[in-house]
Design a protein around this motif. Sequence first.
Motif, short mmCIF file in Angstrom:
data_model
loop_
_atom_site.label_atom_id
_atom_site.label_comp_id
_atom_site.label_asym_id
_atom_site.label_seq_id
_atom_site.Cartn_x
_atom_site.Cartn_y
_atom_site.Cartn_z
N PRO A 114 -14.73 -11.16 3.08
CA PRO A 114 -13.71 -12.19 2.83
C PRO A 114 -12.79 -11.88 1.66
CG PRO A 114 -15.81 -13.22 3.31
CD PRO A 114 -16.06 -11.75 3.27
N TYR A 115 -13.24 -11.05 0.71
CA TYR A 115 -12.39 -10.68 -0.43
C TYR A 115 -11.60 -9.40 -0.15
CZ TYR A 115 -15.69 -13.97 -2.41
OH TYR A 115 -16.45 -15.09 -2.63
N GLY A 116 -11.62 -8.94 1.06
CA GLY A 116 -10.86 -7.75 1.41
C GLY A 116 -11.77 -6.55 1.69
N LEU A 132 -12.31 -3.80 -1.27
CA LEU A 132 -13.32 -4.16 -2.25
C LEU A 132 -14.72 -4.01 -1.65
CD1 LEU A 132 -13.87 -5.57 -5.08
CD2 LEU A 132 -14.21 -7.63 -3.73
N ALA A 133 -14.88 -4.50 -0.40
CA ALA A 133 -16.19 -4.45 0.25
C ALA A 133 -16.69 -3.02 0.37
CB ALA A 133 -16.09 -5.10 1.64
N THR A 178 -18.97 -9.41 1.39
CA THR A 178 -17.77 -9.37 0.54
C THR A 178 -16.48 -9.11 1.33
OG1 THR A 178 -18.31 -7.06 0.07
CG2 THR A 178 -18.94 -8.68 -1.58
#
Lengths: 335, 321
Positions: free
Chosen positions: A88-90, A93-94, A86
């Motif tokens: 790639p979504y920041g 968030l990860a 995750t």
Amino acid sequence: MARNAGWRLSQLVLRYGLLIVLAVLVTSFALACPGFSTGTNLDSMLRAASIAAIMYGGATWAIASGEIDVSFMQVAAVANMLVAATVPYGWALAVSLGVLAGIGIGLLNGLIVGLLRLPSLIVTIATGGIALSIATSIGRGSSVSIANAGFIGEFLSVNVVGIPAVASLAAVIYGIAWYLQERLLFGHYLYATAQNRRAVMEAGIPVSKIIVILFAISGVTSATAGILLAADLASGQPRIGESYFLDGLTAIFLGALVIRPFEPNALGTLVGVLLLATLTSGTALLGWTDWQQQMLKGFLLLVSLVVVFGARHATVEDGEAKGVQAARKRTAAES
Amino acid sequence: MMPVRLLGFVLLLGAIVAFFGALSPHFAATANVSAILRHMSAIELAALGLTFVVVVRRSDLSFPGIASLGAMTAGWFVAQEQGLPLALLAGISIGIACGAISGAAVGFMRLPDIVSTIAIGAISASLSFLYSQGATISDNFVSVGLVDFNNRSIGLVGVPVLLMLAINLAAWMFLHCTRFGRGFYATGENPRSALLSGIRTRAYVLGAFAASGGMSCLAGILRSAEAGQAHVHIGSSFLLPAYASVYLGAALFGRASVAATFASCLLISATLNGCNLLSVPYYYGEGIIGLLVLLTVIAFDPRTGGLLDTAIRHSGNKTEA
């Protein structure tokens, strides 16, 4: 009086013996291998040890309460893979997803062990298997690489006053753990639960709730270590847990030799982790292979168990023998 | 009580067969059933050994490491062209010896079972590196007949399956029809009462661990015969399925026993095989077993006041009234 002093000395050796072993090991490796005491080696040792220490923090308490958690390394693997997938979504968030996964599996363990009272070994073996499957399925059986290590990567590379920032984080976590364990009622409940869960419950202490919390904490600390490892390795490795299983339990039970003799405790685990990190680094510099190190760790764990439980049984048996003698004297006097 | 639990097992097995049978026409074919049995025999034997340890209410985490050592020992003897009987004997003996060390640590030295067996398992696993520095061993596996030993069939039934059935029968007679078997259960139920009743509880604990060590090595050897090579991590895949079999069986049938372990191992193997036929990726295997054992233990374990137990209590009340 002299006997009393001898007893105190033996208690002192028992309580701080492992620290002496650690000091001796560090000194002898520093003398034997020139590469050991260099800045880069100590730095990387400290980083690896800090991440490991964070991972075992929660499991230490789960084991101190008389249960066992063998899923901690797989929880770290889930968090590790989830972060890698995750990123790639920041990173924010990860990281939050990773921590949530840790809390989730920890709560699941805690609810089944604490409320349903099922044996923690089989429960955590099963949840560990489930966690491993989840971790592996995220990357469909292979590892996931991370393009940028984000703020966690920066945090890992930073040194504050010559000490890696992650080591300071581990120190803060263990400082808080020590305070909770030694200075608050929580610690009393923890070790009382290990002695007699029923008695603690009868005393009106919410034992089930404590166990749920302990396993949740274990999930969070393991997940935190998994997140740190994702940034450290710049990838998610689904089978990362395997190498931490033996090391974790060895550190925790070696730690049960110090500070609070015979009971797993936070600072003890820290000493255990440092000892293992020293051994791993030192023996690697001496050219030992992985399996030779594994054998050494196995023997170390076994010897520490013999010392801890040998001493404990001896004290208990002494007490029992004295009790029996006193009872015999009483009956003799009465007749 | 037993018929209700048996009915529960039959229903569960029926559901699994119906589910996978409906989705895949190959599932109930004779060839597939014999493949399920052949593949399950190694795990079942490891689980059978573990059953003895669970009956005396201990835990053994050393058997995966010991199984690797046994498989590598047998593999080394085969590679040296020492003949199959000697290789089997050596592999199983080393397992019994390592298991006995675990048993002595737990039974006689009274060390905590989980951690001390983790240590002994780690030492055993690292010893398995000594034969080949960790490389796989596959020399002479075909010429000595180890591969053929696993592949051969008598009629429709494979040799490993016959071996599994024979050992299970012997274990069942020993555990459930002799006073020694009662001794294992007595040791598990209440060690102090058992000791005061003249049962040498420490020896029983040692025996249980030795059985677990020996059986796990036989399982490791069977797995290596199946793969055509022995490697140092061969036992690590046994941990979850073996524990799952014993505890699933104990939950389904009320306590750990030879029949319970066999039945639940069959359930697990059939489920895994079915998932395999439906081309579920291999890495879901651990999760499926974990979920299966977790759900079954939660639903059926007497300690949780599980669904089945409540049902039994109700029917029991009716017959009493």
